[in-house]
Design an enzyme around this catalytic site. Structure first.
Site, PDB file in Angstrom:
ATOM      1  N   GLN A 189     -10.864 -34.899  16.246  1.00 17.52           N
ATOM      2  CA  GLN A 189     -11.087 -34.256  17.617  1.00 17.52           C
ATOM      3  C   GLN A 189     -10.802 -32.878  17.684  1.00 17.52           C
ATOM      4  O   GLN A 189     -11.226 -32.307  18.675  1.00 17.52           O
ATOM      5  CB  GLN A 189      -9.975 -35.081  18.394  1.00 17.52           C
ATOM      6  CG  GLN A 189      -9.982 -36.495  18.688  1.00 17.52           C
ATOM      7  CD  GLN A 189      -8.793 -37.015  19.452  1.00 17.52           C
ATOM      8  OE1 GLN A 189      -8.049 -37.955  18.943  1.00 17.52           O
ATOM      9  NE2 GLN A 189      -8.405 -36.693  20.425  1.00 17.52           N
ATOM     10  N   PHE A 213      -8.483 -41.386  20.346  1.00 17.92           N
ATOM     11  CA  PHE A 213      -7.392 -41.978  21.246  1.00 17.92           C
ATOM     12  C   PHE A 213      -6.381 -40.928  20.966  1.00 17.92           C
ATOM     13  O   PHE A 213      -4.917 -41.300  20.843  1.00 17.92           O
ATOM     14  CB  PHE A 213      -7.081 -43.429  20.869  1.00 17.92           C
ATOM     15  CG  PHE A 213      -7.991 -44.127  21.170  1.00 17.92           C
ATOM     16  CD1 PHE A 213      -8.697 -44.441  22.655  1.00 17.92           C
ATOM     17  CD2 PHE A 213      -8.831 -44.854  20.178  1.00 17.92           C
ATOM     18  CE1 PHE A 213      -9.761 -45.140  22.867  1.00 17.92           C
ATOM     19  CE2 PHE A 213     -10.101 -45.622  20.343  1.00 17.92           C
ATOM     20  CZ  PHE A 213     -10.474 -45.793  21.676  1.00 17.92           C
ATOM     21  N   GLU A 240      -6.336 -36.007  16.964  1.00 17.89           N
ATOM     22  CA  GLU A 240      -6.258 -34.439  17.495  1.00 17.89           C
ATOM     23  C   GLU A 240      -5.795 -33.723  16.335  1.00 17.89           C
ATOM     24  O   GLU A 240      -5.900 -32.514  16.341  1.00 17.89           O
ATOM     25  CB  GLU A 240      -5.269 -34.701  18.528  1.00 17.89           C
ATOM     26  CG  GLU A 240      -5.233 -33.110  19.396  1.00 17.89           C
ATOM     27  CD  GLU A 240      -4.181 -32.934  20.545  1.00 17.89           C
ATOM     28  OE1 GLU A 240      -4.252 -34.078  21.314  1.00 17.89           O
ATOM     29  OE2 GLU A 240      -3.861 -32.080  20.993  1.00 17.89           O
ATOM     30  N   ARG A 254       5.011 -32.753  27.607  1.00 23.14           N
ATOM     31  CA  ARG A 254       4.537 -33.521  28.770  1.00 23.14           C
ATOM     32  C   ARG A 254       5.402 -34.840  29.234  1.00 23.14           C
ATOM     33  O   ARG A 254       5.307 -35.055  30.433  1.00 23.14           O
ATOM     34  CB  ARG A 254       3.137 -34.175  28.234  1.00 23.14           C
ATOM     35  CG  ARG A 254       1.962 -34.561  29.265  1.00 23.14           C
ATOM     36  CD  ARG A 254       0.872 -35.031  28.632  1.00 23.14           C
ATOM     37  NE  ARG A 254      -0.079 -33.833  28.943  1.00 23.14           N
ATOM     38  CZ  ARG A 254      -0.767 -33.435  30.055  1.00 23.14           C
ATOM     39  NH1 ARG A 254      -0.784 -33.976  31.035  1.00 23.14           N
ATOM     40  NH2 ARG A 254      -1.720 -32.433  29.847  1.00 23.14           N
ATOM     41  N   ARG A 308      -3.133 -41.214  23.765  1.00 28.75           N
ATOM     42  CA  ARG A 308      -3.629 -41.295  25.047  1.00 28.75           C
ATOM     43  C   ARG A 308      -2.555 -41.178  26.110  1.00 28.75           C
ATOM     44  O   ARG A 308      -1.751 -42.189  26.034  1.00 28.75           O
ATOM     45  CB  ARG A 308      -4.598 -42.369  25.211  1.00 28.75           C
ATOM     46  CG  ARG A 308      -5.461 -42.437  26.390  1.00 28.75           C
ATOM     47  CD  ARG A 308      -6.383 -43.546  26.410  1.00 28.75           C
ATOM     48  NE  ARG A 308      -7.475 -43.395  27.202  1.00 28.75           N
ATOM     49  CZ  ARG A 308      -8.505 -44.371  27.179  1.00 28.75           C
ATOM     50  NH1 ARG A 308      -8.697 -45.476  26.360  1.00 28.75           N
ATOM     51  NH2 ARG A 308      -9.740 -44.289  28.048  1.00 28.75           N
ATOM     52  N   PHE A 354      -0.252 -38.693  25.841  1.00 25.29           N
ATOM     53  CA  PHE A 354       0.561 -37.721  25.230  1.00 25.29           C
ATOM     54  C   PHE A 354       1.987 -37.471  25.882  1.00 25.29           C
ATOM     55  O   PHE A 354       2.272 -36.401  26.304  1.00 25.29           O
ATOM     56  CB  PHE A 354      -0.271 -36.547  25.430  1.00 25.29           C
ATOM     57  CG  PHE A 354      -0.117 -35.367  24.414  1.00 25.29           C
ATOM     58  CD1 PHE A 354      -0.630 -35.121  23.248  1.00 25.29           C
ATOM     59  CD2 PHE A 354       0.638 -34.115  24.993  1.00 25.29           C
ATOM     60  CE1 PHE A 354      -0.749 -34.368  22.301  1.00 25.29           C
ATOM     61  CE2 PHE A 354       0.715 -32.963  23.946  1.00 25.29           C
ATOM     62  CZ  PHE A 354      -0.051 -33.228  22.569  1.00 25.29           C
ATOM     63  N   THR A 411      -0.897 -28.644  28.587  1.00 26.92           N
ATOM     64  CA  THR A 411       0.230 -28.011  28.772  1.00 26.92           C
ATOM     65  C   THR A 411       0.865 -26.757  28.216  1.00 26.92           C
ATOM     66  O   THR A 411       1.213 -26.012  28.923  1.00 26.92           O
ATOM     67  CB  THR A 411       1.472 -28.860  28.410  1.00 26.92           C
ATOM     68  OG1 THR A 411       1.611 -29.100  26.913  1.00 26.92           O
ATOM     69  CG2 THR A 411       1.334 -30.494  29.062  1.00 26.92           C
ATOM     70  N   ALA A 425      -6.360 -34.061  26.088  1.00 30.00           N
ATOM     71  CA  ALA A 425      -6.016 -33.605  27.157  1.00 30.00           C
ATOM     72  C   ALA A 425      -6.635 -34.051  28.538  1.00 30.00           C
ATOM     73  O   ALA A 425      -6.518 -33.419  29.556  1.00 30.00           O
ATOM     74  CB  ALA A 425      -5.493 -32.304  27.361  1.00 30.00           C
ATOM     75  N   GLU A 437      -7.271 -39.941  30.262  1.00 32.20           N
ATOM     76  CA  GLU A 437      -5.890 -40.540  30.112  1.00 32.20           C
ATOM     77  C   GLU A 437      -5.350 -41.368  31.196  1.00 32.20           C
ATOM     78  O   GLU A 437      -4.524 -42.365  30.905  1.00 32.20           O
ATOM     79  CB  GLU A 437      -5.202 -39.472  29.607  1.00 32.20           C
ATOM     80  CG  GLU A 437      -5.263 -38.955  28.197  1.00 32.20           C
ATOM     81  CD  GLU A 437      -4.615 -37.688  27.652  1.00 32.20           C
ATOM     82  OE1 GLU A 437      -4.917 -36.619  28.465  1.00 32.20           O
ATOM     83  OE2 GLU A 437      -3.669 -37.849  26.741  1.00 32.20           O
TER      84      GLU A 437
HETATM   85  N1  MTE Z   1     -12.155 -43.273  24.998  1.00 24.81           N
HETATM   86  C1  MTE Z   1     -12.811 -43.614  24.043  1.00 24.81           C
HETATM   87  N2  MTE Z   1     -13.936 -44.593  24.063  1.00 24.81           N
HETATM   88  N3  MTE Z   1     -12.546 -43.243  22.734  1.00 24.81           N
HETATM   89  C2  MTE Z   1     -11.354 -42.420  22.493  1.00 24.81           C
HETATM   90  O1  MTE Z   1     -11.062 -42.265  21.403  1.00 24.81           O
HETATM   91  N4  MTE Z   1      -9.798 -40.862  23.500  1.00 24.81           N
HETATM   92  C3  MTE Z   1      -8.644 -40.850  24.972  1.00 24.81           C
HETATM   93  C4  MTE Z   1      -9.645 -40.725  26.037  1.00 24.81           C
HETATM   94  N5  MTE Z   1     -10.718 -42.119  26.136  1.00 24.81           N
HETATM   95  C5  MTE Z   1     -10.836 -41.994  23.838  1.00 24.81           C
HETATM   96  C6  MTE Z   1     -11.099 -42.511  25.025  1.00 24.81           C
HETATM   97  C7  MTE Z   1      -8.052 -39.826  24.914  1.00 24.81           C
HETATM   98  S1  MTE Z   1      -6.735 -39.812  24.203  1.00 24.81           S
HETATM   99  C8  MTE Z   1      -8.306 -38.522  25.487  1.00 24.81           C
HETATM  100  S2  MTE Z   1      -7.490 -37.195  25.721  1.00 24.81           S
HETATM  101  C9  MTE Z   1      -9.839 -38.384  26.185  1.00 24.81           C
HETATM  102  O2  MTE Z   1     -10.608 -39.602  25.880  1.00 24.81           O
HETATM  103  C10 MTE Z   1     -10.396 -37.098  25.632  1.00 24.81           C
HETATM  104  O3  MTE Z   1     -11.580 -37.046  26.231  1.00 24.81           O
HETATM  105  P1  MTE Z   1     -11.782 -36.464  27.663  1.00 24.81           P
HETATM  106  O4  MTE Z   1     -11.033 -35.231  27.552  1.00 24.81           O
HETATM  107  O5  MTE Z   1     -13.316 -36.204  27.415  1.00 24.81           O
HETATM  108  O6  MTE Z   1     -11.413 -37.177  28.624  1.00 24.81           O
HETATM  109  N1  HPA Z   2      -2.298 -32.711  26.070  1.00 21.84           N
HETATM  110  C1  HPA Z   2      -2.961 -33.387  24.999  1.00 21.84           C
HETATM  111  N2  HPA Z   2      -2.984 -32.489  23.666  1.00 21.84           N
HETATM  112  C2  HPA Z   2      -2.449 -31.643  23.615  1.00 21.84           C
HETATM  113  C3  HPA Z   2      -1.804 -31.005  24.725  1.00 21.84           C
HETATM  114  C4  HPA Z   2      -1.880 -31.783  25.986  1.00 21.84           C
HETATM  115  O1  HPA Z   2      -1.121 -31.500  26.834  1.00 21.84           O
HETATM  116  N3  HPA Z   2      -1.263 -29.658  24.217  1.00 21.84           N
HETATM  117  C5  HPA Z   2      -1.669 -29.822  22.848  1.00 21.84           C
HETATM  118  N4  HPA Z   2      -2.305 -30.771  22.570  1.00 21.84           N
HETATM  119 MO1  MOS Z   3      -5.770 -37.334  24.046  1.00 16.40          MO
HETATM  120  S1  MOS Z   3      -3.783 -38.184  23.463  1.00 16.40           S
HETATM  121  O1  MOS Z   3      -4.891 -35.920  24.573  1.00 16.40           O
HETATM  122  O2  MOS Z   3      -6.039 -36.944  22.479  1.00 16.40           O
END
Ligand code: MTE
Ligand code: HPA
Ligand code: MOS
Length: 738
Positions: free
Chosen positions: A175, A206, A210, A288, A320, A322, A418, A487, A691
């Site tokens: 990620q 997920f 990261e 968080r 997800r 966090f 954050t 995030a 999330e």
């Molecule tokens: N959805 C799918 N299908 N696969 C993933 O790995 N990760 C989740 C969420 N939805 C994820 C997912 C997490 S932890 C986050 S932070 C967000 O997607 C990240 O993507 P976004 O910032 O585009 O929402």
């Molecule tokens: N959310 C998710 N990932 C992160 C953050 C947060 O606030 N800060 C650093 N990594």
């Molecule tokens: Mo999502 S836990 O911020 O990768």
């Protein structure tokens, strides 16, 4: 990773990991293994050319163990082989002798022994001490929530090969491409400009990729760079489960005080986070937890403390939400505790204390554009919660061995990293002379649909068809210094940067066409479905001819966009500020039926009103919402990460770690779009959705718990998630379950 064509002569890299959770390495013998057929080399920490260090926030984690091991599954050696079978065989010949040291798996135990990963944090508002002395009702207790395995369909992994100028290129399932680049540069002892990371897409992250993808990237890169051959390092499922961290388990204390009218006057909580053996992202996750410790409630006097505790488990990491879900579970437990003790419906207390515009979060941000009550009231009305409650009461009176339960779960989740500094992004746009477009951003597609949203941004800005646009892989050479896709902010940050880039090109094209047609300075140019309009009249130009002619006149058809979220700030010394661009709101109604003979349960319905803002892609947003809810239900009800006292993962495969399957999906999963104006800091006013919905899953915990109490009102059931069928059964029949 396995979709990427590999080169001739690729090496296979297997990790030899620690069989002991804590101890001193007194003997490590891999001579015989290294001499086996098809074994090219075995790397130890001594072979690391640069720094043997992969810690992201705090430098406390070696890539390969040196003299001590701190968790079971910690990488010790890299077996480099011509093929996988040879590596497996060699692994069996490695002898390691470890003098054991005490193993800690419990965060409270670690805290008592003073083992912390980072300084403890405290958020304070008002004066809880004084407020408690004026409270009519006070309740105290403990709440525990467990870990959660990310279980991305594609395991961690990386494929690397050496490139010219002593450089290396890495394909990584990450990620955070820049995080991998930074880590590899450090481990190799070279500049970041010699490390190129490329990410086509992930089979899920997920949060698990990261930070923790970096180790695998570094392993593959080190082998490729030193041996000058392509190398692949991809753990199998059980290796991945054993070696990588998961959602941080928490054990927490709460104290909640009310006035006679059931207004929450004071709330105190102490969070003990199980961080594992290294900091990883735990300090940020801890932060968080503090931000979301009061969920959707306005409480005038708050004191919340959080400790990140060092245990001998794999370093826990992002998942997800966090840390937000862990914080919300505790306040929901505290309110539930109070409701049960006072014999009032929990939702009475929830609604009475719901925050509204003008209220202050414990971290100083003022609540604006609040949709909490709006979502809540909409759920109560649309889903006829009053009638549903009556039906459940009737059902429970008429049925002895089946009991139903209901819960309401509000969610308020802050959008932005954050860490303010991370809220920036860049994008690169090339318009080719034939009118086709290539787009690069820092966004990583992992199933969440961000690529669809990026396409929409470019297509919408240029007024052209999606078929003219190609989304390039996420690559550190094209887009530098990216924040991880996390995030829930990926579409906002990268979308805004992309919009900036597209607008730059568009403005140049518009200026060009005005001179070309000798139009007025203030003439309005627009492109709709690839036709160029001047003052709302179709011109002779279309997108393609415009681009071609602009190119002939040497107009720059490429642009680099940049975006940094305005407004946000946070001062860690005072723990106050305005950390979030905006908040996402919603409420879930959950209804369940418990089989009181077997302890099993069905989630009958989850009905949600969710604030999507002005959704730019309803299909993607709905999918995120449904997936998040089911994943949250999994965390709260069935996914049980179990380590034994020696720090060995017992739930180490899909036979012993149960995640939701199609049968676990609620019979009815109804999601209502609360269409609001959204927020201008959200891309196209379409609010972040990745999330927040996960936390609706917390509702399933309380609904099941209520059904258990309907069967056995004197059950001593505590607040201990996940509420697995085993735990349900023991809570139904506590006197017989010895
Ligand atoms: N959805 C799918 N299908 N696969 C993933 O790995 N990760 C989740 C969420 N939805 C994820 C997912 C997490 S932890 C986050 S932070 C967000 O997607 C990240 O993507 P976004 O910032 O585009 O929402
Ligand atoms: N959310 C998710 N990932 C992160 C953050 C947060 O606030 N800060 C650093 N990594
Ligand atoms: Mo999502 S836990 O911020 O990768």
């Amino acid at each position: 990773m396995d979709d990427i064509p590999v080169m001739e002569g690729m090496l296979y890299v297997k990790v030899f990991d620690s069989p002991v959770a804590h101890g001193k390495i007194v003997n490590l013998d891999f001579v015989a293994a290294e001499q086996m057929e098809n074994i090219v080399k075995i790397f130890s920490y001594k072979d690391v050319p640069g720094e043997n260090q992969i810690g992201g926030i705090i430098p406390d984690e070696p890539l390969l163990a040196d003299h001590e091991v701190h968790f079971r599954g910690q990488p010790v050696l890299l077996i480099v082989a011509e093929n996988e079978d040879a590596a497996e065989e060699a692994c069996k010949r490695i002898k390691i002798e470890i003098d054991p040291l005490p193993v800690i798996t419990d965060p409270r135990e670690a805290f008592i022994q003073g083992k912390l990963l980072s300084p403890s944090r405290k958020f304070e508002m008002g004066d809880t001490k004084n407020a408690f002395s004026n409270c009519v009702h006070i309740f105290e207790g403990q709440a525990v929530s467990g870990g959660q395995e990310q279980l991305y369909l594609e395991t961690q992994g990386a494929y690397a090969y050496p490139t010219e100028h002593d450089s290396v290129k890495i394909f990584s399932s990450t990620q955070g491409p820049t995080q991998v680049q930074r880590t590899v540069a450090r481990v190799l002892g070279v500049g970041m400009n010699k490390v190129e990371v490329d990410v086509p897409r992930l089979g899920g992250g997920f949060g698990g990729k990261e930070d923790q993808a970096s180790a695998w990237g570094a392993m593959a890169a080190m082998v490729a760079w030193k041996l000058k051959r392509p190398a692949k390092c991809i753990p199998h499922r059980m290796e991945d489960m054993r070696m990588t961290g998961k959602r941080n388990p928490y054990s927490s204390d709460y104290k909640i005080g009310f006035d006679a009218d059931l207004k929450i006057m004071a709330y105190e909580a102490v969070f003990y986070q199980n961080g594992g053996a290294a900091a990883d992202l735990s300090p940020a996750i801890l932060e968080r937890t503090l931000f979301h410790a009061t969920n959707s409630y306005h409480i005038p006097h708050v004191m919340i403390t959080a400790h990140s505790c060092k245990t001998n488990l794999p370093p826990n990491t992002a998942f997800r939400g966090f840390g937000g879900p862990q914080g919300m579970f505790v306040i929901e437990s505290a309110i539930d505790h109070a409701a049960k003790a006072l014999q009032v419906h929990k939702d009475t207390i929830q609604r009475k204390n719901m925050m509204d515009n003008g209220d202050e979060f414990p971290y100083g941000q003022i609540v604006t554009e609040c949709q909490s009550k709006h979502c809540w009231d909409e759920v109560m009305e649309r889903y006829e919660v009053g009638a549903a409650k009556k039906e459940i009461e009737n059902f429970n009176q008429q049925n002895h061995f089946y009991k139903k339960g209901l819960s309401l779960m509000p969610v308020c989740f802050g959008i932005s990293f954050t860490n303010t500094m991370m809220n920036q992004a860049r994008a690169l746009v090339h318009v080719y002379s034939d009118g086709t477009v290539a787009v690069s951003t820092g966004a990583v597609e992992m199933g969440q649909g961000v690529n669809s949203k990026m396409l929409q941004v470019a297509a919408n800005c240029f007024g052209i068809s999606h078929s003219k646009i190609k989304l390039e892989t996420t690559n550190t050479t094209r887009v530098a210094n990216t924040s991880p896709s996390a995030a829930s902010s990926t579409a906002d940050l990268n979308g805004k940067a992309l919009l900036d880039a597209c607008n730059q090109v568009k403005e140049r094209l518009f200026a060009f066409i005005k001179t070309q047609l000798a139009a007025n300075e203030d003439a309005v140019v627009d492109i709709k479905e690839e036709v160029v309009f001047i003052n709302n009249e179709a011109s002779a130009f279309n997108w393609k001819s415009l681009v071609q002619q602009a190119f002939m006149k040497r107009v720059n058809l490429s642009a680099k966009g940049h975006y940094a979220t305005p407004v946000i700030n946070f001062d860690k010394t005072t723990e106050k500020g305005h950390p979030f661009a905006y908040h996402v709101y919603g409420t879930a109604l959950t209804m369940v039926t418990v089989d009181c003979i077997r302890g099993t349960y069905d989630i009958d319905a989850v009905k949600v009103v969710h604030d999507f803002g002005s959704s730019m892609n309803r299909a993607v947003d709905l999918g995120q919402c449904e997936g998040g809810i089911v994943q949250g239900i999994g965390w709260m009800t069935m996914e049980e990460v179990i380590y034994n006292d020696e720090g060995k993962l017992l739930s180490n495969a899909l036979s012993t770690y149960k995640i939701p399957d199609i049968y676990a999906v609620p019979q009815i999963l109804d999601i209502q779009f609360l269409n609001t104006d959204g927020n201008e800091l959200a891309i196209f006013r379409s609010k972040a959705v990745g999330e927040p919905p996960l936390m609706y899953g917390i509702g399933a915990y309380f609904a099941i718990r209520n059904a258990v109490l309907a069967f056995n009102p004197s059950s001593p059931i505590g607040y201990d998630a996940p509420i697995t069928p085993e735990k349900v059964l023991m809570a139904l029949y506590p006197h017989t379950s010895k």
